[in-house]
Design a protein around this motif. Structure first.
Motif, PDB file in Angstrom:
ATOM      1  N   GLU A 154      -8.956   8.707   9.216  1.00 55.00           N
ATOM      2  CA  GLU A 154      -9.333   9.928   8.498  1.00 55.00           C
ATOM      3  C   GLU A 154      -9.176   9.870   6.993  1.00 55.00           C
ATOM      4  O   GLU A 154      -9.797  10.662   6.288  1.00 55.00           O
ATOM      5  CB  GLU A 154      -8.491  11.107   8.995  1.00 55.00           C
ATOM      6  CG  GLU A 154      -8.897  11.627  10.337  1.00 55.00           C
ATOM      7  CD  GLU A 154      -8.238  12.954  10.641  1.00 55.00           C
ATOM      8  OE1 GLU A 154      -8.161  13.816   9.739  1.00 55.00           O
ATOM      9  OE2 GLU A 154      -7.798  13.123  11.790  1.00 55.00           O
ATOM     10  N   PHE A 155      -8.330   8.984   6.482  1.00 58.50           N
ATOM     11  CA  PHE A 155      -7.959   9.080   5.078  1.00 58.50           C
ATOM     12  C   PHE A 155      -8.351   7.835   4.288  1.00 58.50           C
ATOM     13  O   PHE A 155      -8.235   6.717   4.763  1.00 58.50           O
ATOM     14  CB  PHE A 155      -6.452   9.326   4.940  1.00 58.50           C
ATOM     15  CG  PHE A 155      -6.033  10.624   5.551  1.00 58.50           C
ATOM     16  CD1 PHE A 155      -6.218  11.816   4.879  1.00 58.50           C
ATOM     17  CD2 PHE A 155      -5.488  10.660   6.829  1.00 58.50           C
ATOM     18  CE1 PHE A 155      -5.862  13.028   5.453  1.00 58.50           C
ATOM     19  CE2 PHE A 155      -5.123  11.864   7.414  1.00 58.50           C
ATOM     20  CZ  PHE A 155      -5.315  13.052   6.729  1.00 58.50           C
ATOM     21  N   ASP A 156      -8.792   8.091   3.055  1.00 55.87           N
ATOM     22  CA  ASP A 156      -9.075   7.007   2.115  1.00 55.87           C
ATOM     23  C   ASP A 156      -7.791   6.534   1.448  1.00 55.87           C
ATOM     24  O   ASP A 156      -7.733   5.419   0.941  1.00 55.87           O
ATOM     25  CB  ASP A 156     -10.062   7.482   1.050  1.00 55.87           C
ATOM     26  CG  ASP A 156     -11.384   7.896   1.671  1.00 55.87           C
ATOM     27  OD1 ASP A 156     -12.043   7.028   2.276  1.00 55.87           O
ATOM     28  OD2 ASP A 156     -11.742   9.094   1.580  1.00 55.87           O
ATOM     29  N   GLY A 157      -6.793   7.392   1.434  1.00 59.36           N
ATOM     30  CA  GLY A 157      -5.521   7.033   0.832  1.00 59.36           C
ATOM     31  C   GLY A 157      -4.392   7.875   1.371  1.00 59.36           C
ATOM     32  O   GLY A 157      -4.591   9.027   1.772  1.00 59.36           O
ATOM     33  N   ILE A 158      -3.211   7.261   1.407  1.00 64.22           N
ATOM     34  CA  ILE A 158      -1.988   7.978   1.766  1.00 64.22           C
ATOM     35  C   ILE A 158      -1.044   7.851   0.582  1.00 64.22           C
ATOM     36  O   ILE A 158      -0.768   6.744   0.106  1.00 64.22           O
ATOM     37  CB  ILE A 158      -1.339   7.422   3.041  1.00 64.22           C
ATOM     38  CG1 ILE A 158      -2.263   7.647   4.244  1.00 64.22           C
ATOM     39  CG2 ILE A 158       0.031   8.067   3.267  1.00 64.22           C
ATOM     40  CD1 ILE A 158      -1.764   7.060   5.548  1.00 64.22           C
ATOM     41  N   TRP A 159      -0.579   8.978   0.106  1.00 65.08           N
ATOM     42  CA  TRP A 159       0.357   9.051  -1.009  1.00 65.08           C
ATOM     43  C   TRP A 159       1.720   9.384  -0.419  1.00 65.08           C
ATOM     44  O   TRP A 159       1.934  10.485   0.099  1.00 65.08           O
ATOM     45  CB  TRP A 159      -0.102  10.139  -1.985  1.00 65.08           C
ATOM     46  CG  TRP A 159       0.776  10.305  -3.171  1.00 65.08           C
ATOM     47  CD1 TRP A 159       1.741  11.267  -3.336  1.00 65.08           C
ATOM     48  CD2 TRP A 159       0.780   9.518  -4.362  1.00 65.08           C
ATOM     49  NE1 TRP A 159       2.328  11.112  -4.561  1.00 65.08           N
ATOM     50  CE2 TRP A 159       1.757  10.056  -5.213  1.00 65.08           C
ATOM     51  CE3 TRP A 159       0.038   8.415  -4.786  1.00 65.08           C
ATOM     52  CZ2 TRP A 159       2.026   9.524  -6.465  1.00 65.08           C
ATOM     53  CZ3 TRP A 159       0.304   7.889  -6.030  1.00 65.08           C
ATOM     54  CH2 TRP A 159       1.283   8.433  -6.857  1.00 65.08           C
ATOM     55  N   ALA A 160       2.651   8.437  -0.466  1.00 62.55           N
ATOM     56  CA  ALA A 160       3.999   8.620   0.075  1.00 62.55           C
ATOM     57  C   ALA A 160       5.005   8.351  -1.044  1.00 62.55           C
ATOM     58  O   ALA A 160       5.703   7.340  -1.048  1.00 62.55           O
ATOM     59  CB  ALA A 160       4.223   7.695   1.261  1.00 62.55           C
ATOM     60  N   CYS A 161       5.039   9.260  -1.994  1.00 62.66           N
ATOM     61  CA  CYS A 161       5.879   9.104  -3.177  1.00 62.66           C
ATOM     62  C   CYS A 161       7.301   9.569  -2.857  1.00 62.66           C
ATOM     63  O   CYS A 161       7.537  10.762  -2.668  1.00 62.66           O
ATOM     64  CB  CYS A 161       5.291   9.896  -4.343  1.00 62.66           C
ATOM     65  SG  CYS A 161       6.166   9.674  -5.888  1.00 62.66           S
ATOM     66  N   ALA A 162       8.218   8.623  -2.784  1.00 63.41           N
ATOM     67  CA  ALA A 162       9.635   8.918  -2.516  1.00 63.41           C
ATOM     68  C   ALA A 162       9.817   9.762  -1.262  1.00 63.41           C
ATOM     69  O   ALA A 162      10.619  10.687  -1.236  1.00 63.41           O
ATOM     70  CB  ALA A 162      10.282   9.572  -3.731  1.00 63.41           C
ATOM     71  N   SER A 163       9.053   9.442  -0.228  1.00 69.57           N
ATOM     72  CA  SER A 163       9.181  10.193   1.017  1.00 69.57           C
ATOM     73  C   SER A 163       9.546   9.287   2.194  1.00 69.57           C
ATOM     74  O   SER A 163      10.462   9.613   2.957  1.00 69.57           O
ATOM     75  CB  SER A 163       7.898  10.965   1.316  1.00 69.57           C
ATOM     76  OG  SER A 163       6.784  10.108   1.380  1.00 69.57           O
ATOM     77  N   LEU A 164       8.876   8.166   2.338  1.00 66.58           N
ATOM     78  CA  LEU A 164       9.196   7.255   3.440  1.00 66.58           C
ATOM     79  C   LEU A 164      10.612   6.707   3.324  1.00 66.58           C
ATOM     80  O   LEU A 164      11.173   6.224   4.303  1.00 66.58           O
ATOM     81  CB  LEU A 164       8.193   6.101   3.488  1.00 66.58           C
ATOM     82  CG  LEU A 164       6.797   6.461   3.968  1.00 66.58           C
ATOM     83  CD1 LEU A 164       5.844   5.279   3.776  1.00 66.58           C
ATOM     84  CD2 LEU A 164       6.804   6.916   5.416  1.00 66.58           C
ATOM     85  N   LEU A 165      11.208   6.818   2.152  1.00 68.56           N
ATOM     86  CA  LEU A 165      12.571   6.325   1.958  1.00 68.56           C
ATOM     87  C   LEU A 165      13.588   7.120   2.760  1.00 68.56           C
ATOM     88  O   LEU A 165      14.726   6.700   2.924  1.00 68.56           O
ATOM     89  CB  LEU A 165      12.945   6.302   0.476  1.00 68.56           C
ATOM     90  CG  LEU A 165      12.814   7.568  -0.368  1.00 68.56           C
ATOM     91  CD1 LEU A 165      13.911   8.559  -0.130  1.00 68.56           C
ATOM     92  CD2 LEU A 165      12.778   7.185  -1.824  1.00 68.56           C
ATOM     93  N   HIS A 166      13.184   8.267   3.329  1.00 65.62           N
ATOM     94  CA  HIS A 166      14.082   9.055   4.178  1.00 65.62           C
ATOM     95  C   HIS A 166      13.918   8.740   5.665  1.00 65.62           C
ATOM     96  O   HIS A 166      14.580   9.352   6.492  1.00 65.62           O
ATOM     97  CB  HIS A 166      13.865  10.551   3.939  1.00 65.62           C
ATOM     98  CG  HIS A 166      14.241  10.988   2.562  1.00 65.62           C
ATOM     99  ND1 HIS A 166      15.481  10.770   2.011  1.00 65.62           N
ATOM    100  CD2 HIS A 166      13.524  11.638   1.616  1.00 65.62           C
ATOM    101  CE1 HIS A 166      15.517  11.265   0.786  1.00 65.62           C
ATOM    102  NE2 HIS A 166      14.335  11.789   0.524  1.00 65.62           N
ATOM    103  N   VAL A 167      13.037   7.824   6.013  1.00 66.86           N
ATOM    104  CA  VAL A 167      12.839   7.436   7.415  1.00 66.86           C
ATOM    105  C   VAL A 167      13.905   6.403   7.781  1.00 66.86           C
ATOM    106  O   VAL A 167      14.096   5.423   7.057  1.00 66.86           O
ATOM    107  CB  VAL A 167      11.425   6.846   7.626  1.00 66.86           C
ATOM    108  CG1 VAL A 167      11.261   6.333   9.058  1.00 66.86           C
ATOM    109  CG2 VAL A 167      10.358   7.881   7.292  1.00 66.86           C
ATOM    110  N   PRO A 168      14.595   6.595   8.905  1.00 66.89           N
ATOM    111  CA  PRO A 168      15.562   5.582   9.329  1.00 66.89           C
ATOM    112  C   PRO A 168      14.875   4.223   9.482  1.00 66.89           C
ATOM    113  O   PRO A 168      13.729   4.139   9.947  1.00 66.89           O
ATOM    114  CB  PRO A 168      16.056   6.094  10.688  1.00 66.89           C
ATOM    115  CG  PRO A 168      15.779   7.569  10.660  1.00 66.89           C
ATOM    116  CD  PRO A 168      14.551   7.732   9.824  1.00 66.89           C
TER     117      PRO A 168
END
Length: 179
Positions: free
Chosen positions: A101-115
């Protein structure tokens, strides 16, 4: 089985939403937006993964991109809706169920909270959500461990750790990345 998310970090953002919005909503991210957007077709579809204050969602919408924003924190979802009037979903990263669905995923300082134990699965879900030519921007704190700081989980990466994680995904997917 370990939890695929960190409830303490979600609670932190719900409990500290006002201060977080004040601290982050005016940060100039232009130096990061431009390289990312140069890879996205004009008007393309972007998933803002962990939208926080809504700053990035607003920027992308103002540049005429089609944005879907998600956050696990109810208070962050509310903040983004107030700022942008955008399509904002309250979802944890392990709950996304988008395909091509997406041309881009913006994960700015967010995935860093995933174990760390759940990060490979979450990245797999992100890659599934991308179109074949899609790109992901993800940022982490620099380091080589998983740690808790001021009520939040941080999974830190350096070049070696990130390369190793990406190598585990390569067997089933083809993509390029920046380190």
């Amino acid at each position: 089985m370990p939890q695929p998310f960190d409830q303490a970090s979600i609670n932190y953002y719900d409990e500290n939403s006002r201060a977080f919005v004040v601290d982050t909503s005016q940060v100039d991210m232009g130096h990061l937006y431009e390289p990312f957007l140069s890879c996205i077709p004009k008007g393309g579809r972007i998933l803002d993964l962990g939208c926080g204050s809504g700053r990035d969602t607003k920027y992308f919408i103002d540049k005429s991109y089609d944005v879907v924003a998600i956050d696990a924190s109810q208070k962050m979802v509310e903040a983004t809706k107030r700022l942008t009037n955008a399509n904002v979903l309250q979802l944890r990263f392990d709950q996304i169920n988008f395909e091509n669905e997406f041309d881009g995923i913006w994960a700015c300082a967010s995935l860093l909270h995933v174990p760390e134990t759940a990060l490979k699965n979450v990245l797999g879900l992100c890659l599934q959500a991308l179109r074949p030519t899609g790109v992901i921007y993800a940022s982490f704190k620099y380091g080589s461990a998983q740690r808790f700081e001021r009520g939040r989980l941080f999974t830190d990466f350096n070049e070696q750790r990130l390369s190793a994680l990406i190598a585990t995904l390569r067997s089933s997917l083809t993509f390029s990345y920046w380190v």
